[in-house]
Design an enzyme around this catalytic site. Structure first.
Site, PDB file in Angstrom:
ATOM      1  N   LYS A 134       0.843  -1.195   0.000  1.00 17.79           N
ATOM      2  CA  LYS A 134       0.000   0.000   0.000  1.00 17.79           C
ATOM      3  C   LYS A 134       0.876   1.241   0.000  1.00 17.79           C
ATOM      4  O   LYS A 134       1.993   1.133   0.515  1.00 17.79           O
ATOM      5  CB  LYS A 134      -0.956   0.036   1.195  1.00 17.79           C
ATOM      6  CG  LYS A 134      -0.389  -0.345   2.571  1.00 17.79           C
ATOM      7  CD  LYS A 134       0.773   0.381   3.165  1.00 17.79           C
ATOM      8  CE  LYS A 134       0.729   1.853   3.395  1.00 17.79           C
ATOM      9  NZ  LYS A 134       1.985   2.345   4.083  1.00 17.79           N
ATOM     10  N   TYR A 219      -4.454   4.138   6.251  1.00 17.02           N
ATOM     11  CA  TYR A 219      -4.992   3.179   7.231  1.00 17.02           C
ATOM     12  C   TYR A 219      -6.319   3.684   7.805  1.00 17.02           C
ATOM     13  O   TYR A 219      -7.253   2.910   8.008  1.00 17.02           O
ATOM     14  CB  TYR A 219      -4.000   2.942   8.371  1.00 17.02           C
ATOM     15  CG  TYR A 219      -2.804   2.103   7.984  1.00 17.02           C
ATOM     16  CD1 TYR A 219      -2.903   0.713   7.940  1.00 17.02           C
ATOM     17  CD2 TYR A 219      -1.600   2.680   7.654  1.00 17.02           C
ATOM     18  CE1 TYR A 219      -1.820  -0.069   7.580  1.00 17.02           C
ATOM     19  CE2 TYR A 219      -0.500   1.909   7.288  1.00 17.02           C
ATOM     20  CZ  TYR A 219      -0.618   0.536   7.254  1.00 17.02           C
ATOM     21  OH  TYR A 219       0.445  -0.243   6.899  1.00 17.02           O
TER      22      TYR A 219
HETATM   23  P1  NDP Z   1      12.464   1.231   2.341  1.00 13.56           P
HETATM   24  O1  NDP Z   1      13.044   2.517   1.865  1.00 13.56           O
HETATM   25  O2  NDP Z   1      12.922   0.692   3.626  1.00 13.56           O
HETATM   26  O3  NDP Z   1      12.694   0.089   1.240  1.00 13.56           O
HETATM   27  C1  NDP Z   1      12.330   0.279  -0.103  1.00 13.56           C
HETATM   28  C2  NDP Z   1      13.243  -0.563  -0.974  1.00 13.56           C
HETATM   29  O4  NDP Z   1      12.841  -0.389  -2.333  1.00 13.56           O
HETATM   30  C3  NDP Z   1      14.711  -0.159  -0.946  1.00 13.56           C
HETATM   31  O5  NDP Z   1      15.434  -0.730   0.113  1.00 13.56           O
HETATM   32  C4  NDP Z   1      15.201  -0.656  -2.286  1.00 13.56           C
HETATM   33  O6  NDP Z   1      15.496  -2.048  -2.195  1.00 13.56           O
HETATM   34  C5  NDP Z   1      13.968  -0.535  -3.187  1.00 13.56           C
HETATM   35  N1  NDP Z   1      14.042   0.621  -4.107  1.00 13.56           N
HETATM   36  C6  NDP Z   1      13.979   0.522  -5.446  1.00 13.56           C
HETATM   37  N2  NDP Z   1      14.099   1.723  -5.994  1.00 13.56           N
HETATM   38  C7  NDP Z   1      14.231   2.605  -5.000  1.00 13.56           C
HETATM   39  C8  NDP Z   1      14.407   4.021  -4.965  1.00 13.56           C
HETATM   40  N3  NDP Z   1      14.437   4.773  -6.077  1.00 13.56           N
HETATM   41  N4  NDP Z   1      14.532   4.625  -3.766  1.00 13.56           N
HETATM   42  C9  NDP Z   1      14.472   3.890  -2.623  1.00 13.56           C
HETATM   43  N5  NDP Z   1      14.325   2.547  -2.616  1.00 13.56           N
HETATM   44  C10 NDP Z   1      14.209   1.901  -3.792  1.00 13.56           C
HETATM   45  O7  NDP Z   1      10.883   1.440   2.333  1.00 13.56           O
HETATM   46  P2  NDP Z   1       9.798   0.564   3.093  1.00 13.56           P
HETATM   47  O8  NDP Z   1      10.209  -0.854   3.043  1.00 13.56           O
HETATM   48  O9  NDP Z   1       9.505   1.159   4.398  1.00 13.56           O
HETATM   49  O10 NDP Z   1       8.497   0.797   2.162  1.00 13.56           O
HETATM   50  C11 NDP Z   1       8.336   0.132   0.928  1.00 13.56           C
HETATM   51  C12 NDP Z   1       6.836   0.026   0.591  1.00 13.56           C
HETATM   52  O11 NDP Z   1       6.210  -0.748   1.607  1.00 13.56           O
HETATM   53  C13 NDP Z   1       6.088   1.344   0.545  1.00 13.56           C
HETATM   54  O12 NDP Z   1       5.128   1.315  -0.488  1.00 13.56           O
HETATM   55  C14 NDP Z   1       5.402   1.437   1.891  1.00 13.56           C
HETATM   56  O13 NDP Z   1       4.220   2.202   1.867  1.00 13.56           O
HETATM   57  C15 NDP Z   1       5.116  -0.013   2.168  1.00 13.56           C
HETATM   58  N6  NDP Z   1       5.050  -0.316   3.607  1.00 13.56           N
HETATM   59  C16 NDP Z   1       4.005  -1.035   4.073  1.00 13.56           C
HETATM   60  C17 NDP Z   1       3.896  -1.337   5.414  1.00 13.56           C
HETATM   61  C18 NDP Z   1       2.767  -2.161   5.905  1.00 13.56           C
HETATM   62  O14 NDP Z   1       2.631  -2.316   7.124  1.00 13.56           O
HETATM   63  N7  NDP Z   1       1.950  -2.738   5.047  1.00 13.56           N
HETATM   64  C19 NDP Z   1       4.896  -0.860   6.368  1.00 13.56           C
HETATM   65  C20 NDP Z   1       6.009  -0.166   5.776  1.00 13.56           C
HETATM   66  C21 NDP Z   1       6.055   0.102   4.440  1.00 13.56           C
HETATM   67  P3  NDP Z   1      16.717  -2.698  -2.991  1.00 13.56           P
HETATM   68  O15 NDP Z   1      17.934  -2.031  -2.453  1.00 13.56           O
HETATM   69  O16 NDP Z   1      16.614  -4.120  -2.679  1.00 13.56           O
HETATM   70  O17 NDP Z   1      16.488  -2.387  -4.452  1.00 13.56           O
END
Ligand code: NDP
Length: 368
Positions: A134, A219
């Site tokens: 989401k 949420y």
């Molecule tokens: P993070 O920044 O921690 O991780 C995102 C990952 O996406 C990065 O580590 C990277 O992984 C990849 N990525 C690819 N392109 C990019 C870019 N241009 N900039 C940054 N990262 C990039 O974010 P979150 O994990 O917190 O959030 C990711 C998604 O999950 C969002 O849509 C958020 O809303 C959702 N979310 C949902 C939650 C829930 O409870 N359902 C809780 C937290 C987040 P790599 O290095 O492997 O390419």
């Protein structure tokens, strides 16, 4: 398992799984399970992706088998930790080749919001089911394109609405449906936290698509819909910004929004990146009330109603979600509250309208 601490953590989680999950169809003894297993690749090995991967270790119906990442060092670590073969690892340039990999059924997209649309469409075109975090997209138009692409490719599209499986949440929904709260009159949803690092993607409109509403206010909005049990027909909204440097144009800091429902029930919600300790749902009916606080954090979720405390089991949300999503995809199970693309499209239509209402000061009618 790398260390004694990991071992102990795993044992503790297993104990929780054994004591709590059977009631919810989860692993009583994962080793003995021989039913269908959803083989999942995670795209985006960030903070939430890590949480999902940890939780999936305790699934019987879902298994982490592949990785898609732009960071080779993370891929290496994850390969070791989760025993992922090289042939199941991809990057953002080559992941279309996943279509030739018969060992992966679904891709879970856990990247910044604005990347979801192109990535999910590529996953669909590769013939794999898509699970997307989401907000599914950054507006309703993009959401519709994703739904269309998945339909065309004949793959399922599910969205990481983990609360739709959470036992306290489901108990309140059960009570409301059974008429125990009487006619529903009012919902309040308060969702927010004080955001840190000003350089993170969540504060970059290009990647986040918006601000607090996209990330955390969703949420309250989604909760309003499943708690009241109706889709809203109008919305009004007001935005407050105290820090114009941190929260640039198009990145909302705080939004209050109100929703009106066909039955006459109303909702009042707050979404913010500028307050902590804000994680509360309150549902009021003619015969009773239900309150969840915390309502959408990772848990434990706590709740009470006019009849007393809610004592539903405490679960690992992401484990339960992946078990249920496997059953939805592989066994055609129908969840109590939908988690498909159409459900996410409704939220995005409301979010589009909230932004429009905040900008124009007008009440925006909705047809979902
Ligand atoms: P993070 O920044 O921690 O991780 C995102 C990952 O996406 C990065 O580590 C990277 O992984 C990849 N990525 C690819 N392109 C990019 C870019 N241009 N900039 C940054 N990262 C990039 O974010 P979150 O994990 O917190 O959030 C990711 C998604 O999950 C969002 O849509 C958020 O809303 C959702 N979310 C949902 C939650 C829930 O409870 N359902 C809780 C937290 C987040 P790599 O290095 O492997 O390419």
């Amino acid at each position: 398992m790398n260390s004694r601490r990991d071992f102990l953590q795993k044992i503790t989680a297993s104990a929780i799984a054994f004591s709590v999950f059977p009631r919810y169809g989860l692993a009583e003894n994962p080793e003995l399970y021989d039913g269908p297993v959803l083989r999942v690749a995670i795209m985006g090995l960030g903070s939430y992706g890590s949480r999902v991967a940890e939780a999936m270790q305790f699934c019987k119906k879902a298994k982490l088998v592949g990785l898609i990442s732009g960071t080779p060092s993370k891929v290496k670590d994850w390969q070791q930790k989760y025993n992922i073969p090289e042939k199941n690892c991809y990057n953002y340039e080559n992941f279309d080749k996943i279509k030739d990999n018969p060992d992966i059924d679904a891709v879970y997209v856990i990247t910044p919001n604005a990347l979801h649309r192109p990535q999910v469409i590529r996953v669909a075109q590769a013939g794999k089911h898509a699970i997307c975090e989401k907000p599914m997209a950054v507006n309703a138009k993009e959401a519709q394109e994703m739904i269309d692409a998945c339909k065309k490719a004949n793959v399922k599209l599910l969205v990481g609405y983990r609360m739709h499986f959470e036992p306290h949440t489901l108990e309140v929904i059960r009570m409301r449906k059974a008429g125990e709260l009487g006619k529903i009159l009012f919902f309040q949803g308060l969702c927010g936290f004080k955001i840190g690092d000003p350089t993170q993607w969540r504060l970059n409109k290009q990647l986040a698509g918006g601000g607090s509403l996209m990330d955390i206010g969703i949420y309250a909005l989604n909760g309003a819909r499943y708690m009241v049990g109706e889709d809203p027909i109008w919305v009004t909204a007001e935005e407050t910004k105290t820090d114009h440097v941190k929260f640039k144009e198009g990145v909302d800091e705080t939004i209050q929004f109100q929703l009106g429902f066909p039955s006459g029930a109303v909702a009042s919600c707050l979404s913010t990146y500028n307050m902590n300790n804000l994680d509360k749902f309150f549902l009021n009916g003619e015969k009773g009330f239900a309150e969840l606080q915390p309502s959408t954090g990772y848990g434990p979720i706590k709740g009470r109603t006019n009849k007393g405390e809610l004592n539903q089991p405490v679960v690992v949300h992401q484990t339960l979600q992946m078990e249920e999503m496997s059953a939805i995809i592989l066994e055609g199970k129908q969840p109590v509250v939908p988690v498909n693309g159409e459900e996410a499209l409704k939220d995005l239509k409301v979010m589009d309208a909230i932004y429009e209402a905040a900008k124009t000061g007008k009440r925006i009618p909705l047809v979902l």
